[in-house]
Design a protein around this motif. Structure first.
Motif, PDB file in Angstrom:
ATOM      1  N   GLU A   1       0.828  -1.195   0.000  1.00 22.01           N
ATOM      2  CA  GLU A   1       0.000   0.000   0.000  1.00 22.01           C
ATOM      3  C   GLU A   1       0.864   1.246   0.000  1.00 22.01           C
ATOM      4  OE1 GLU A   1      -4.085   0.884   2.205  1.00 22.01           O
ATOM      5  OE2 GLU A   1      -2.382   0.971   3.585  1.00 22.01           O
ATOM      6  N   LEU A   2       0.513   2.205  -0.859  1.00 17.63           N
ATOM      7  CA  LEU A   2       1.212   3.482  -0.931  1.00 17.63           C
ATOM      8  C   LEU A   2       0.526   4.463   0.008  1.00 17.63           C
ATOM      9  CD1 LEU A   2       3.387   5.173  -2.386  1.00 17.63           C
ATOM     10  CD2 LEU A   2       1.641   5.756  -4.081  1.00 17.63           C
ATOM     11  N   ARG A   3       1.313   5.072   0.889  1.00 22.12           N
ATOM     12  CA  ARG A   3       0.743   6.006   1.860  1.00 22.12           C
ATOM     13  C   ARG A   3       1.409   7.373   1.733  1.00 22.12           C
ATOM     14  NH1 ARG A   3      -1.908   4.062   6.589  1.00 22.12           N
ATOM     15  NH2 ARG A   3      -2.467   1.855   6.375  1.00 22.12           N
ATOM     16  N   LEU A   4       0.635   8.394   1.993  1.00 21.60           N
ATOM     17  CA  LEU A   4       1.126   9.757   2.003  1.00 21.60           C
ATOM     18  C   LEU A   4       0.795  10.346   3.362  1.00 21.60           C
ATOM     19  CD1 LEU A   4       2.384  12.127   0.465  1.00 21.60           C
ATOM     20  CD2 LEU A   4       0.110  12.682  -0.416  1.00 21.60           C
ATOM     21  N   ASP A   5       1.836  10.687   4.130  1.00 18.35           N
ATOM     22  CA  ASP A   5       1.645  11.143   5.512  1.00 18.35           C
ATOM     23  C   ASP A   5       0.840  10.138   6.325  1.00 18.35           C
ATOM     24  OD1 ASP A   5       3.097  13.409   5.022  1.00 18.35           O
ATOM     25  OD2 ASP A   5       1.353  14.672   4.640  1.00 18.35           O
ATOM     26  N   GLY A   6       1.078   8.848   6.067  1.00 17.38           N
ATOM     27  CA  GLY A   6       0.412   7.803   6.826  1.00 17.38           C
ATOM     28  C   GLY A   6      -0.983   7.466   6.357  1.00 17.38           C
ATOM     29  N   ARG A   7      -1.469   8.146   5.340  1.00 14.78           N
ATOM     30  CA  ARG A   7      -2.827   7.911   4.851  1.00 14.78           C
ATOM     31  C   ARG A   7      -2.770   7.208   3.500  1.00 14.78           C
ATOM     32  NH1 ARG A   7      -6.803  12.931   3.183  1.00 14.78           N
ATOM     33  NH2 ARG A   7      -8.433  11.737   2.113  1.00 14.78           N
ATOM     34  N   PRO A   8      -3.578   6.171   3.267  1.00 14.94           N
ATOM     35  CA  PRO A   8      -3.570   5.475   1.972  1.00 14.94           C
ATOM     36  C   PRO A   8      -3.789   6.451   0.820  1.00 14.94           C
ATOM     37  CG  PRO A   8      -4.841   4.218   3.557  1.00 14.94           C
ATOM     38  CD  PRO A   8      -4.524   5.533   4.211  1.00 14.94           C
ATOM     39  N   TYR A   9      -2.906   6.375  -0.167  1.00 14.08           N
ATOM     40  CA  TYR A   9      -2.939   7.338  -1.272  1.00 14.08           C
ATOM     41  C   TYR A   9      -4.271   7.305  -2.017  1.00 14.08           C
ATOM     42  CZ  TYR A   9      -1.294  10.042  -5.287  1.00 14.08           C
ATOM     43  OH  TYR A   9      -1.154  11.001  -6.246  1.00 14.08           O
ATOM     44  N   ARG A  10      -4.875   6.138  -2.139  1.00 14.34           N
ATOM     45  CA  ARG A  10      -6.122   6.018  -2.895  1.00 14.34           C
ATOM     46  C   ARG A  10      -7.267   6.800  -2.251  1.00 14.34           C
ATOM     47  NH1 ARG A  10      -5.502   1.141  -0.264  1.00 14.34           N
ATOM     48  NH2 ARG A  10      -7.192   0.583   1.187  1.00 14.34           N
ATOM     49  N   GLU A  11      -7.107   7.177  -0.986  1.00 15.33           N
ATOM     50  CA  GLU A  11      -8.163   7.924  -0.307  1.00 15.33           C
ATOM     51  C   GLU A  11      -8.110   9.418  -0.607  1.00 15.33           C
ATOM     52  OE1 GLU A  11      -8.003   7.171   3.849  1.00 15.33           O
ATOM     53  OE2 GLU A  11      -8.417   5.005   3.666  1.00 15.33           O
TER      54      GLU A  11
END
Length: 208
Positions: free
Chosen positions: A5-15
């Protein structure tokens, strides 16, 4: 990704929505338009809540504060009522990007219309921004990119070489030719071995 899973600042990127992702970028293009309105409108239309200090700080970074202060109504001067050069428009655009404090600053030939003294100021503020966020620069003027952590040399639409300024001086003939043509001063290499490589490359280029 096929797994994980790719995360940005700990949040899933797809979100993230497209708007949320794009809000992290600021873009300064070569031909920079100004929007109808005042200097302030041009600096804050993507960040309307910017404080007075944030706006003036951005202007100082691009050495435009004195010019704006001398305008009839300062920040509230309508741009249609005063003459600004291409370089000044470019600096307003860069200041606008810096007001937003983006995670990624994209510069597309951002110094193409700027004089040498102002270009030095732009380099200083880009280096400062690079200490806190990513800066991606597309440029023909190599003075804009020589401090980059990674330089990618393009030729005929393909990647020809990549590396630091010193590494490319030692390994890529096209890059050496561009540096020599622009008469860019080359910094001292980091090691004696690299110094020997660069010296040998220069001799080959000179004899050629």
């Amino acid at each position: 990704p096929e797994s994980g899973e790719l995360r940005l600042d700990g949040r899933p990127y797809r979100e993230f929505s497209h708007e949320e992702v794009r809000a992290r970028f600021a873009y300064v293009e070569q031909e920079t338009p100004v929007v109808p309105g005042t200097v302030r409108d041009n600096l804050t239309f993507t960040y309307p809540d910017a404080s007075e200090e944030e706006v003036w700080t951005a202007l100082r970074k691009v050495r435009m504060a004195e010019r704006v202060a001398d305008m009839p109504d300062g920040l509230d001067t309508p741009l249609a009522s005063t003459i600004v050069s291409g370089g000044e428009r470019q600096r307003i655009a860069l200041a606008r990007a810096l007001v937003r404090t983006p995670d990624v600053l994209l510069l597309d030939e951002a110094t193409a219309q700027i004089d040498g003294l102002t270009e030095a100021a732009v380099h200083d503020c880009v280096r400062e921004r690079a200490e806190e966020a990513a800066v991606v620069t597309i440029a023909h003027r190599l003075s804009t990119v020589i401090d980059a952590d990674l330089i990618v040399v393009m030729e005929n639409g393909a990647v020809r070489a990549r590396g630091t300024h010193e590494e490319l001086l030692a390994s890529d003939e096209l890059y050496r030719d561009l540096v020599r043509a622009l008469r860019i001063a080359t910094p001292a290499p980091a090691s004696p071995e690299l110094a020997a490589e660069i010296d040998g490359a220069r001799r080959v280029a000179t004899s050629g």
